[in-house]
Design a protein around this motif. Structure first.
Motif, PDB file in Angstrom:
ATOM      1  N   ALA A 220      -6.925 -12.407   3.328  1.00 24.41           N
ATOM      2  CA  ALA A 220      -6.686 -11.309   2.380  1.00 24.41           C
ATOM      3  C   ALA A 220      -6.183 -11.845   1.044  1.00 24.41           C
ATOM      4  O   ALA A 220      -6.611 -11.392  -0.032  1.00 24.41           O
ATOM      5  N   LEU A 221      -5.284 -12.826   1.085  1.00 20.09           N
ATOM      6  CA  LEU A 221      -4.772 -13.423  -0.150  1.00 20.09           C
ATOM      7  C   LEU A 221      -5.866 -14.183  -0.897  1.00 20.09           C
ATOM      8  O   LEU A 221      -5.952 -14.127  -2.129  1.00 20.09           O
ATOM      9  N   THR A 222      -6.715 -14.888  -0.161  1.00 16.39           N
ATOM     10  CA  THR A 222      -7.826 -15.608  -0.787  1.00 16.39           C
ATOM     11  C   THR A 222      -8.791 -14.640  -1.447  1.00 16.39           C
ATOM     12  O   THR A 222      -9.245 -14.856  -2.585  1.00 16.39           O
ATOM     13  N   LEU A 223      -9.104 -13.543  -0.746  1.00 17.78           N
ATOM     14  CA  LEU A 223      -9.998 -12.530  -1.310  1.00 17.78           C
ATOM     15  C   LEU A 223      -9.397 -11.918  -2.569  1.00 17.78           C
ATOM     16  O   LEU A 223     -10.101 -11.733  -3.580  1.00 17.78           O
ATOM     17  N   ALA A 224      -8.110 -11.601  -2.517  1.00 14.79           N
ATOM     18  CA  ALA A 224      -7.446 -11.024  -3.693  1.00 14.79           C
ATOM     19  C   ALA A 224      -7.473 -12.011  -4.863  1.00 14.79           C
ATOM     20  O   ALA A 224      -7.701 -11.617  -6.017  1.00 14.79           O
TER      21      ALA A 224
ATOM     22  N   ALA B 112     -14.840 -12.651 -11.976  1.00 13.00           N
ATOM     23  CA  ALA B 112     -14.371 -11.329 -11.560  1.00 13.00           C
ATOM     24  C   ALA B 112     -14.162 -10.389 -12.736  1.00 13.00           C
ATOM     25  O   ALA B 112     -14.152  -9.167 -12.568  1.00 13.00           O
ATOM     26  N   ARG B 113     -14.000 -10.928 -13.925  1.00 10.41           N
ATOM     27  CA  ARG B 113     -13.740 -10.072 -15.085  1.00 10.41           C
ATOM     28  C   ARG B 113     -14.873  -9.094 -15.341  1.00 10.41           C
ATOM     29  O   ARG B 113     -14.644  -7.949 -15.750  1.00 10.41           O
ATOM     30  N   SER B 114     -16.096  -9.548 -15.127  1.00  9.48           N
ATOM     31  CA  SER B 114     -17.245  -8.685 -15.369  1.00  9.48           C
ATOM     32  C   SER B 114     -17.839  -8.115 -14.086  1.00  9.48           C
ATOM     33  O   SER B 114     -18.789  -7.333 -14.140  1.00  9.48           O
ATOM     34  N   ALA B 115     -17.294  -8.522 -12.934  1.00  5.39           N
ATOM     35  CA  ALA B 115     -17.877  -8.096 -11.657  1.00  5.39           C
ATOM     36  C   ALA B 115     -17.054  -7.063 -10.916  1.00  5.39           C
ATOM     37  O   ALA B 115     -17.568  -6.373 -10.040  1.00  5.39           O
ATOM     38  N   VAL B 116     -15.764  -6.931 -11.262  1.00  7.77           N
ATOM     39  CA  VAL B 116     -14.856  -6.066 -10.499  1.00  7.77           C
ATOM     40  C   VAL B 116     -14.439  -4.868 -11.342  1.00  7.77           C
ATOM     41  O   VAL B 116     -13.985  -5.018 -12.476  1.00  7.77           O
ATOM     42  N   THR B 117     -14.608  -3.681 -10.776  1.00 10.60           N
ATOM     43  CA  THR B 117     -14.202  -2.454 -11.462  1.00 10.60           C
ATOM     44  C   THR B 117     -12.687  -2.263 -11.343  1.00 10.60           C
ATOM     45  O   THR B 117     -12.048  -2.883 -10.484  1.00 10.60           O
ATOM     46  N   PRO B 118     -12.088  -1.415 -12.186  1.00 13.06           N
ATOM     47  CA  PRO B 118     -10.641  -1.147 -12.055  1.00 13.06           C
ATOM     48  C   PRO B 118     -10.248  -0.641 -10.665  1.00 13.06           C
ATOM     49  O   PRO B 118      -9.187  -0.991 -10.149  1.00 13.06           O
ATOM     50  N   GLN B 119     -11.105   0.169 -10.061  1.00 10.64           N
ATOM     51  CA  GLN B 119     -10.823   0.676  -8.717  1.00 10.64           C
ATOM     52  C   GLN B 119     -10.739  -0.468  -7.711  1.00 10.64           C
ATOM     53  O   GLN B 119      -9.802  -0.553  -6.914  1.00 10.64           O
ATOM     54  N   ALA B 120     -11.710  -1.372  -7.748  1.00 11.84           N
ATOM     55  CA  ALA B 120     -11.703  -2.510  -6.831  1.00 11.84           C
ATOM     56  C   ALA B 120     -10.527  -3.436  -7.115  1.00 11.84           C
ATOM     57  O   ALA B 120      -9.920  -3.988  -6.192  1.00 11.84           O
ATOM     58  N   ARG B 121     -10.186  -3.592  -8.390  1.00 17.69           N
ATOM     59  CA  ARG B 121      -9.056  -4.460  -8.754  1.00 17.69           C
ATOM     60  C   ARG B 121      -7.745  -3.926  -8.173  1.00 17.69           C
ATOM     61  O   ARG B 121      -6.933  -4.688  -7.632  1.00 17.69           O
ATOM     62  N   ARG B 122      -7.554  -2.618  -8.269  1.00 16.01           N
ATOM     63  CA  ARG B 122      -6.340  -2.023  -7.684  1.00 16.01           C
ATOM     64  C   ARG B 122      -6.313  -2.224  -6.175  1.00 16.01           C
ATOM     65  O   ARG B 122      -5.271  -2.519  -5.589  1.00 16.01           O
ATOM     66  N   GLY B 123      -7.456  -2.041  -5.542  1.00 18.71           N
ATOM     67  CA  GLY B 123      -7.518  -2.225  -4.097  1.00 18.71           C
ATOM     68  C   GLY B 123      -7.203  -3.645  -3.680  1.00 18.71           C
ATOM     69  O   GLY B 123      -6.502  -3.877  -2.688  1.00 18.71           O
ATOM     70  N   LEU B 124      -7.684  -4.615  -4.445  1.00 15.92           N
ATOM     71  CA  LEU B 124      -7.402  -6.017  -4.141  1.00 15.92           C
ATOM     72  C   LEU B 124      -5.926  -6.343  -4.315  1.00 15.92           C
ATOM     73  O   LEU B 124      -5.344  -7.101  -3.534  1.00 15.92           O
ATOM     74  N   GLN B 125      -5.311  -5.766  -5.331  1.00 20.02           N
ATOM     75  CA  GLN B 125      -3.878  -5.983  -5.544  1.00 20.02           C
ATOM     76  C   GLN B 125      -3.071  -5.433  -4.367  1.00 20.02           C
ATOM     77  O   GLN B 125      -2.148  -6.091  -3.862  1.00 20.02           O
ATOM     78  N   VAL B 126      -3.438  -4.241  -3.924  1.00 21.31           N
ATOM     79  CA  VAL B 126      -2.725  -3.634  -2.791  1.00 21.31           C
ATOM     80  C   VAL B 126      -2.975  -4.433  -1.517  1.00 21.31           C
ATOM     81  O   VAL B 126      -2.046  -4.693  -0.736  1.00 21.31           O
ATOM     82  N   LEU B 127      -4.207  -4.849  -1.298  1.00 25.61           N
ATOM     83  CA  LEU B 127      -4.545  -5.610  -0.088  1.00 25.61           C
ATOM     84  C   LEU B 127      -3.745  -6.901  -0.008  1.00 25.61           C
ATOM     85  O   LEU B 127      -3.183  -7.235   1.043  1.00 25.61           O
ATOM     86  N   GLY B 128      -3.671  -7.644  -1.113  1.00 29.98           N
ATOM     87  CA  GLY B 128      -2.892  -8.878  -1.113  1.00 29.98           C
ATOM     88  C   GLY B 128      -1.421  -8.625  -0.848  1.00 29.98           C
ATOM     89  O   GLY B 128      -0.778  -9.356  -0.078  1.00 29.98           O
ATOM     90  N   GLY B 129      -0.883  -7.562  -1.449  1.00 27.03           N
ATOM     91  CA  GLY B 129       0.533  -7.244  -1.275  1.00 27.03           C
ATOM     92  C   GLY B 129       0.874  -6.828   0.143  1.00 27.03           C
ATOM     93  O   GLY B 129       1.853  -7.324   0.733  1.00 27.03           O
ATOM     94  N   VAL B 130       0.070  -5.928   0.714  1.00 22.79           N
ATOM     95  CA  VAL B 130       0.389  -5.446   2.065  1.00 22.79           C
ATOM     96  C   VAL B 130       0.140  -6.536   3.111  1.00 22.79           C
ATOM     97  O   VAL B 130       0.806  -6.565   4.158  1.00 22.79           O
ATOM     98  N   ALA B 131      -0.808  -7.450   2.845  1.00 22.24           N
ATOM     99  CA  ALA B 131      -1.048  -8.539   3.799  1.00 22.24           C
ATOM    100  C   ALA B 131       0.161  -9.464   3.883  1.00 22.24           C
ATOM    101  O   ALA B 131       0.583  -9.863   4.975  1.00 22.24           O
ATOM    102  N   VAL B 132       0.740  -9.781   2.709  1.00 26.58           N
ATOM    103  CA  VAL B 132       1.950 -10.612   2.697  1.00 26.58           C
ATOM    104  C   VAL B 132       3.106  -9.884   3.374  1.00 26.58           C
ATOM    105  O   VAL B 132       3.851 -10.453   4.189  1.00 26.58           O
ATOM    106  N   GLY B 133       3.262  -8.603   3.060  1.00 26.06           N
ATOM    107  CA  GLY B 133       4.330  -7.812   3.669  1.00 26.06           C
ATOM    108  C   GLY B 133       4.173  -7.694   5.174  1.00 26.06           C
ATOM    109  O   GLY B 133       5.165  -7.791   5.921  1.00 26.06           O
TER     110      GLY B 133
END
Length: 238
Positions: free
Chosen positions: A120-124, A133-154
């Motif tokens: 999960a951290l690698t994917l994030a 990723a700047r031109s490939a990831v939408t704001p929605q996907a970016r938010r999801g990746l941020q949450v995924l990395g955070g909750v995986a660590v937690g």
């Protein structure tokens, strides 16, 4: 019919509009950006599947009270792999050790949980910090990746804390809820990257081909229309 509801037409129109917007987004991306988005979506599906497997292994840990043994981390009583404790010779058939032996059940959960967190951290990281990723990831996907990395660590931190403290009820309950948070975040990321799904890309290609074909047919039809009156005049003169 029984499956018809008053909003069927509106729902179909909304779904068609959403699909069209996703296809437009897919067509607007460069080939390198689309390739990166496609890799991220495959990774998100993989992380979600790994999370589900970890949740299943956690159920066996709870069922066998395996959290009350080997309460050290990262080693299990000074061993990375407690081979002598992982196979009970009295269990037949031998595959039952995967689900009923305390050492094996806990080792499986440790490996799966650590793999899920690292994945999960690698994917994030690939979705947030990679130049493509700047031109490939939408704001929605970016938010999801941020949450995924955070909750995986937690979630991994909760798992370790639960183990070291001999599975207190509060930490155990929080750890179980955390697994659902990781699973939901993975599903969200995969869904937010659906514009990179092969099916949608094929649909966009077919739509572009159909549009080009329609334009060619319209151009040809226009030429025929202009020549038709002249042919009629010539026929009448004869």
């Amino acid at each position: 019919g029984i499956l018809s509801v008053p909003n069927d037409a509106a729902a179909t129109a909304t779904a068609t509009s959403a699909s069209s917007k996703l296809q437009q987004l897919a067509q607007s991306l460069s080939s390198s950006a689309m390739a990166h988005a496609r890799k991220l979506r495959v990774g998100a599906v993989g992380v979600t599947g790994l999370t589900f497997a970890t949740i299943l292994s956690g159920a066996f840990v709870a069922g066998n009270d395996a959290g009350n043994a080997y309460n050290t981390f990262p080693k299990m009583n000074d061993q990375w792999i407690p081979r002598e404790d992982m196979v009970d010779p009295t269990l037949e058939p031998r595959w039952r050790n995967m689900f009923e032996t305390t050492a094996t059940v806990q080792w499986n959960h440790r490996v799966l949980g650590t793999s899920t967190a690292v994945s999960a951290l690698t994917l994030a990281g690939l979705g947030l910090a990679h130049p493509a990723a700047r031109s490939a990831v939408t704001p929605q996907a970016r938010r999801g990746l941020q949450v995924l990395g955070g909750v995986a660590v937690g979630q991994m931190s909760l798992g370790v804390a639960t183990l070291l403290n001999y599975v207190p009820l509060g930490l155990a309950a929080a750890h179980q809820l955390g697994s659902l948070a990781v699973l939901t975040s993975g599903l969200y990321v995969a869904h937010s990257l659906r514009y990179a799904s092969p099916a949608l890309i094929r649909g966009a290609v077919r739509k572009a081909a159909a549009s080009a074909s329609s334009s060619s047919a319209a151009t040809a039809g226009g030429g025929i229309g202009k020549g038709a009156p002249a042919m009629a005049i010539k026929a009448a003169a004869k």
